[in-house]
Design a protein around this motif. Sequence first.
Motif, PDB file in Angstrom:
ATOM      1  N   ASN A 251       0.844  -1.192   0.000  1.00 15.06           N
ATOM      2  CA  ASN A 251       0.000   0.000   0.000  1.00 15.06           C
ATOM      3  C   ASN A 251       0.878   1.240   0.000  1.00 15.06           C
ATOM      4  O   ASN A 251       1.915   1.286   0.659  1.00 15.06           O
ATOM      5  CB  ASN A 251      -0.909   0.002   1.236  1.00 15.06           C
ATOM      6  CG  ASN A 251      -1.830   1.208   1.293  1.00 15.06           C
ATOM      7  OD1 ASN A 251      -1.493   2.215   1.902  1.00 15.06           O
ATOM      8  ND2 ASN A 251      -2.975   1.114   0.655  1.00 15.06           N
ATOM      9  N   ARG A 349      -0.354  -2.707 -10.418  1.00 12.66           N
ATOM     10  CA  ARG A 349      -1.763  -3.084 -10.284  1.00 12.66           C
ATOM     11  C   ARG A 349      -2.453  -2.938 -11.628  1.00 12.66           C
ATOM     12  O   ARG A 349      -1.891  -2.419 -12.590  1.00 12.66           O
ATOM     13  CB  ARG A 349      -2.461  -2.236  -9.229  1.00 12.66           C
ATOM     14  CG  ARG A 349      -2.534  -0.753  -9.569  1.00 12.66           C
ATOM     15  CD  ARG A 349      -3.022   0.039  -8.391  1.00 12.66           C
ATOM     16  NE  ARG A 349      -2.044   0.062  -7.324  1.00 12.66           N
ATOM     17  CZ  ARG A 349      -2.345  -0.078  -6.025  1.00 12.66           C
ATOM     18  NH1 ARG A 349      -3.586  -0.266  -5.639  1.00 12.66           N
ATOM     19  NH2 ARG A 349      -1.411  -0.027  -5.112  1.00 12.66           N
ATOM     20  N   GLY A 585      -7.028  -3.294  -1.934  1.00 10.85           N
ATOM     21  CA  GLY A 585      -6.359  -2.329  -2.790  1.00 10.85           C
ATOM     22  C   GLY A 585      -7.306  -1.566  -3.688  1.00 10.85           C
ATOM     23  O   GLY A 585      -6.861  -0.782  -4.533  1.00 10.85           O
TER      24      GLY A 585
END
Length: 602
Positions: A251, A349, A585
């Motif tokens: 994160n 991501r 996420g």
Amino acid sequence: MTAFVANQQRQMALEVRIMAILLSINVGLPKDIPWQGKVVHTAVWKTPVTGRVMVRRLNIDGDGQGDLAGHGGEHRAVMVYQLESYRYWETYLRRAPLDYGAFGENFTVDGLADHEVCIGDRYRIGEALLEVTQPRVTCYRVGIRMENPQMASLLVSHKRPGFYCRVIEEGLVGAGDQFVKERSGDGMTVADVDALLYLPGHPREELERAVQMPALSEGWRHSFAALLAAGETGQGNAGLTGAASAAPAWNGFRAVRIVATHDESASVRSFTVEAAEGEALPPAPGGQFVVVKLTPPPPRLPLMRSYSISDGSTPGRYRFSVKRDAGEGSRYLHDEVRAGDVLSISAARGTFCLSEEPHPVVFWGAGIGITPLLAMLHELAARRDASPRTVYWVYGARSGDENVFAEEVDGLLAGLGQFKRLIGFSQPNATDHIGAQFDVEGRIDVARLAVLQIPGDAHFYLCGPPAFLSAARSGLRAAGYADANISSELFGALDAIRPGVTSISDTFPHPPKDERNEGVAVSFVRSGLMVHWNGNYLSLLELAEACDVPVRWSCRTGVCHNCETALIGGRVTYSPEPLEAPAEGRVLICCSSPMGDLQLDL
């Protein structure tokens, strides 16, 4: 005596088949209404009509839909809601008796409860024959009509959605007509099907049943197929988002050192990074992106920009490639960042990744849209022995000067063995020769793909500017390629989805009118905007709207997941809690607010 008994038995059988009474027929045409400073085009206001009314294949006479993407069509021709649910909501919400049509339904009925009616049930009503096709897709407009913004969530969580029907036989109907069941459906009730998609827990055996129900509308079956494909390890709700999402490796941001830079062309430069300290960077699937935090010297403010990884095949290293343009981030990277410098990046991501299915793959890109496709090509090259596939490489550029990564692509394709290539230059130079540096003069479209003879089961991966993506996707659909086999990635902000809203601004993202100069910082990374949170907004969605940041939503209460967004860094709190949490996420911006500084992929 025998005839009398037989007649009694027939009458009893008919009574068993009589399932409900039609209390009211409600219709309404779309109209514009003011709502939260916007104008919404909607037909959720339905009012009862008298006499017999014609029920047709796509609609009821006198009725209409304001948003055909979410309502109407063959499988959503007639909306049904129940008197018992009216009484339930009047008690639960402490409301006076509601007028028929208050929930936007066409038929208000006494009977036909959602926990009893099954998908595929067929009912004779007057002269018409109807088939139950799906639960209501709840959206924010029923909340407008009911003057309760939580209504979309309540209808699902209390398992009282109502349902749609398609019209098997057209005919006249009127209040007082009886619903007579003519055929039982597939055994899954409306309430069960609704919960299977929207509520936590998606049992595989139930999903397998649902995808096999022929009466269930195609959109719902597609959602259940996506949940099946995601499997038990999938996070979030792939049936609503369209793809499973893996949890990001970390994160927030992590320091990386630039180990090399390379000019791919006069306008494109690559940056290869590795961890500045600690553990090596984890593997990143081809097609994913990172957010890069740039810190120019004061008094300039930090910048955040997202870039696709163009090569993640070297363990512990990512390469991203940036085109020089007028943007501040691009200029800073090209003019001031050098090998040895330290930057901060987010975890990789994104859901624009290679399918595991062994179908042929088509990589079709334009301009700098080549970068995620190139990373996918590297990934295929690395695993070609395990999963050999035919690869079609289709790329469009202005000229040979902008045909970036040409030698790298040629080497990777040659290693794969089974490939076909099509290169198009829209403005070739005098030194560019057709048949050598390129194959097609002008822009590549679906008609020009015919020379490659791409099979019908191929999976297309598209990346480039919005106009290119729109034309390519529509052309492929028209050519008969399945929409499920067309994946795309857009550089920059995604197209907004604001169903029914007609007062849409074309203004570029900007700070809100009541912008603060301090407090929690919210960064909309794709839009290149950082603003401060204040208590004037009920959600991150409302803040984004105040900034004219392109957003996607439908229910605005944590049901539909249209607003689900990658959370680059930070934490949120929810109010109300979403019916099913998004993947790790990711965040539902329609019902969340920041708990500190926050970065969103918007």
